[in-house]
Design a protein around this motif. Structure first.
Motif, PDB file in Angstrom:
ATOM      1  N   ARG A 126       0.824  -1.202   0.000  1.00 59.12           N
ATOM      2  CA  ARG A 126       0.000   0.000   0.000  1.00 59.12           C
ATOM      3  C   ARG A 126       0.861   1.256   0.000  1.00 59.12           C
ATOM      4  O   ARG A 126       0.592   2.206  -0.730  1.00 59.12           O
ATOM      5  CB  ARG A 126      -0.923   0.011   1.221  1.00 59.12           C
ATOM      6  N   SER A 127       1.913   1.253   0.824  1.00 62.97           N
ATOM      7  CA  SER A 127       2.784   2.421   0.886  1.00 62.97           C
ATOM      8  C   SER A 127       3.500   2.639  -0.443  1.00 62.97           C
ATOM      9  O   SER A 127       3.664   3.777  -0.894  1.00 62.97           O
ATOM     10  CB  SER A 127       3.813   2.272   2.013  1.00 62.97           C
ATOM     11  N   VAL A 128       3.952   1.555  -1.059  1.00 69.31           N
ATOM     12  CA  VAL A 128       4.603   1.661  -2.365  1.00 69.31           C
ATOM     13  C   VAL A 128       3.628   2.259  -3.379  1.00 69.31           C
ATOM     14  O   VAL A 128       3.990   3.146  -4.176  1.00 69.31           O
ATOM     15  CB  VAL A 128       5.100   0.282  -2.843  1.00 69.31           C
ATOM     16  N   ALA A 129       2.379   1.803  -3.340  1.00 68.30           N
ATOM     17  CA  ALA A 129       1.365   2.328  -4.257  1.00 68.30           C
ATOM     18  C   ALA A 129       1.120   3.817  -4.005  1.00 68.30           C
ATOM     19  O   ALA A 129       0.969   4.606  -4.948  1.00 68.30           O
ATOM     20  CB  ALA A 129       0.068   1.540  -4.100  1.00 68.30           C
ATOM     21  N   PHE A 130       1.104   4.222  -2.723  1.00 67.85           N
ATOM     22  CA  PHE A 130       0.878   5.634  -2.392  1.00 67.85           C
ATOM     23  C   PHE A 130       2.042   6.498  -2.873  1.00 67.85           C
ATOM     24  O   PHE A 130       1.849   7.631  -3.334  1.00 67.85           O
ATOM     25  CB  PHE A 130       0.686   5.808  -0.888  1.00 67.85           C
ATOM     26  N   LEU A 285       0.192   8.583   5.815  1.00 66.40           N
ATOM     27  CA  LEU A 285       0.143   8.918   7.236  1.00 66.40           C
ATOM     28  C   LEU A 285      -0.916   8.103   7.965  1.00 66.40           C
ATOM     29  O   LEU A 285      -0.736   7.724   9.123  1.00 66.40           O
ATOM     30  CB  LEU A 285      -0.164  10.411   7.415  1.00 66.40           C
ATOM     31  N   ASN A 286      -2.033   7.838   7.286  1.00 67.93           N
ATOM     32  CA  ASN A 286      -3.175   7.248   7.961  1.00 67.93           C
ATOM     33  C   ASN A 286      -3.421   5.773   7.636  1.00 67.93           C
ATOM     34  O   ASN A 286      -4.012   5.053   8.441  1.00 67.93           O
ATOM     35  CB  ASN A 286      -4.436   8.048   7.621  1.00 67.93           C
ATOM     36  N   PHE A 287      -2.963   5.328   6.463  1.00 66.29           N
ATOM     37  CA  PHE A 287      -3.273   3.952   6.055  1.00 66.29           C
ATOM     38  C   PHE A 287      -2.054   3.158   5.600  1.00 66.29           C
ATOM     39  O   PHE A 287      -2.156   1.962   5.342  1.00 66.29           O
ATOM     40  CB  PHE A 287      -4.313   3.953   4.928  1.00 66.29           C
ATOM     41  N   GLY A 288      -0.908   3.813   5.446  1.00 67.92           N
ATOM     42  CA  GLY A 288       0.288   3.116   4.988  1.00 67.92           C
ATOM     43  C   GLY A 288       1.270   2.918   6.122  1.00 67.92           C
ATOM     44  O   GLY A 288       0.898   2.833   7.295  1.00 67.92           O
ATOM     45  N   ASP A 289       2.569   2.849   5.785  1.00 61.80           N
ATOM     46  CA  ASP A 289       3.605   2.753   6.807  1.00 61.80           C
ATOM     47  C   ASP A 289       3.732   4.092   7.514  1.00 61.80           C
ATOM     48  O   ASP A 289       3.535   5.143   6.901  1.00 61.80           O
ATOM     49  CB  ASP A 289       4.955   2.381   6.165  1.00 61.80           C
ATOM     50  N   PRO A 290       4.089   4.105   8.800  1.00 60.83           N
ATOM     51  CA  PRO A 290       4.225   5.367   9.520  1.00 60.83           C
ATOM     52  C   PRO A 290       5.287   6.251   8.857  1.00 60.83           C
ATOM     53  O   PRO A 290       6.414   5.832   8.635  1.00 60.83           O
ATOM     54  CB  PRO A 290       4.675   4.931  10.923  1.00 60.83           C
ATOM     55  N   VAL A 291       4.897   7.455   8.543  1.00 64.29           N
ATOM     56  CA  VAL A 291       5.835   8.428   7.989  1.00 64.29           C
ATOM     57  C   VAL A 291       5.424   9.796   8.486  1.00 64.29           C
ATOM     58  O   VAL A 291       4.240  10.134   8.499  1.00 64.29           O
ATOM     59  CB  VAL A 291       5.854   8.407   6.440  1.00 64.29           C
ATOM     60  N   ALA A 292       6.384  10.565   8.951  1.00 60.67           N
ATOM     61  CA  ALA A 292       6.059  11.882   9.490  1.00 60.67           C
ATOM     62  C   ALA A 292       6.526  12.963   8.538  1.00 60.67           C
ATOM     63  O   ALA A 292       7.429  12.777   7.746  1.00 60.67           O
ATOM     64  CB  ALA A 292       6.724  12.084  10.851  1.00 60.67           C
ATOM     65  N   THR A 293       5.859  14.097   8.629  1.00 60.93           N
ATOM     66  CA  THR A 293       6.346  15.266   7.913  1.00 60.93           C
ATOM     67  C   THR A 293       7.554  15.793   8.670  1.00 60.93           C
ATOM     68  O   THR A 293       7.860  15.351   9.766  1.00 60.93           O
ATOM     69  CB  THR A 293       5.257  16.329   7.876  1.00 60.93           C
TER      70      THR A 293
END
Length: 300
Positions: A126-130, A285-293
């Motif tokens: 999912r994160s790769v797709a995002f 941020l909400n549905f993929g791997d945790p990633v912060a700004t």
């Protein structure tokens, strides 16, 4: 007033200050050369952050914190607040402010890729797709929505390189443990020292007018030092995920300020490209791997 409400107010104030950077950067490079802007801005930021350490009584810990991880602070500062700052300001010399803001906001997506490469962090499909979705937004922005219109200009390359170096900076500090206030002072300090070493190659504008000085003072103090202080205060009162979603307002508000104060025309391809990029960051941020700004990372 509840802590969560106070935190939201602090976060919103910080985001409003962060969002003024695009406008003030463009104003500054229209009046001064980009290198001089970065040096003045870095000098004011270092001074403001040090004064804040004096205010909080934490200045005495700077030397001890640096001795604990000297190479980390030097290299990370040079990457994130030296090289990145120069690439950023040079981007504004070559492109409209709106386009630079949108392109540089791809850094949260680049963070996912770099975290995988540097730390071997697992990335879900999912994160790769995002991420791919986000870079589709970049393509639409650069091409104007047309395959024939795609042009990887020097300004686009500078903006993407700026996003890449800042993403690397965020990934490096994400896994380190340090005093945030002292760390940000040291990052800015070594970023500034790196920029000063480049002075023989770029030259420097020593004499500037009062208006230019006020613009540079504003950039160095308000959207950097003060916004950083407000943001970290917000993170103490609210969840990082909550604050990070607030940060998604930054590029939107940036475009509003750019339209109001610079009178730049925002075209459809920019709106579509920005919407896709911000949407991809929101989904991660909400549905993929945790990633912060960046704001979220500075608060960790």
């Amino acid at each position: 007033m509840k802590d969560s409400t106070k935190g939201s107010i602090y976060a919103l104030l910080a985001v409003l200050l962060f969002a003024t950077l695009g406008t003030t950067f463009k104003l500054s490079v229209s009046r001064l050369d980009g290198y001089s802007v970065t040096v003045y801005m870095g000098s004011f930021a270092v001074l403001a952050l040090f004064l804040n350490l004096l205010r909080t009584g934490e200045a005495g810990g700077v030397v001890a914190e640096f001795r604990r991880m000297p190479l980390f602070f030097i290299l990370t500062g040079v990457i994130g607040l030296g090289v990145q700052q120069l690439l950023c300001i040079k981007s504004y010399e070559h492109l409209p402010a709106a386009q630079v803001v949108i392109l540089t906001y791809t850094y949260p997506l680049m963070m996912i890729v770099l975290a995988r490469l540097v730390y071997r962090e697992h990335s879900s499909l999912r994160s790769v797709a995002f991420v791919l979705l986000g870079f589709m937004g970049v393509f639409i922005l650069v091409s104007g929505g047309s395959l024939r219109g795609f042009e990887m200009s020097s300004g686009v390359l500078l903006s993407l390189a700026c996003a890449f170096t800042f993403a690397l900076f965020c990934v490096l500090i994400k896994h380190a443990r340090f005093h945030v206030g002292i760390g940000m002072f040291l990052f800015n300090l070594f970023g500034l020292l790196f920029l000063l070493l480049l002075m023989p190659f770029y030259g420097f504008t020593w004499r500037i007018g009062a208006v230019d000085l006020l613009i540079l003072l504003y950039i160095g103090v308000f959207p950097t030092a003060l916004a950083f202080i407000l943001w970290n205060r917000a993170l103490q009162l609210t969840r990082t995920s909550h604050s990070s979603n607030f940060a998604l307002l930054t590029p939107v508000l940036s475009l509003v300020f750019i339209t109001l104060f610079l009178r730049e025309e925002i075209v459809l391809s920019q709106v579509v490209g920005m919407s896709i990029i911000i949407g991809a960051v929101f989904l991660n941020l909400n549905f993929g791997d945790p990633v912060a700004t960046v704001e979220g990372n500075l608060g960790q």
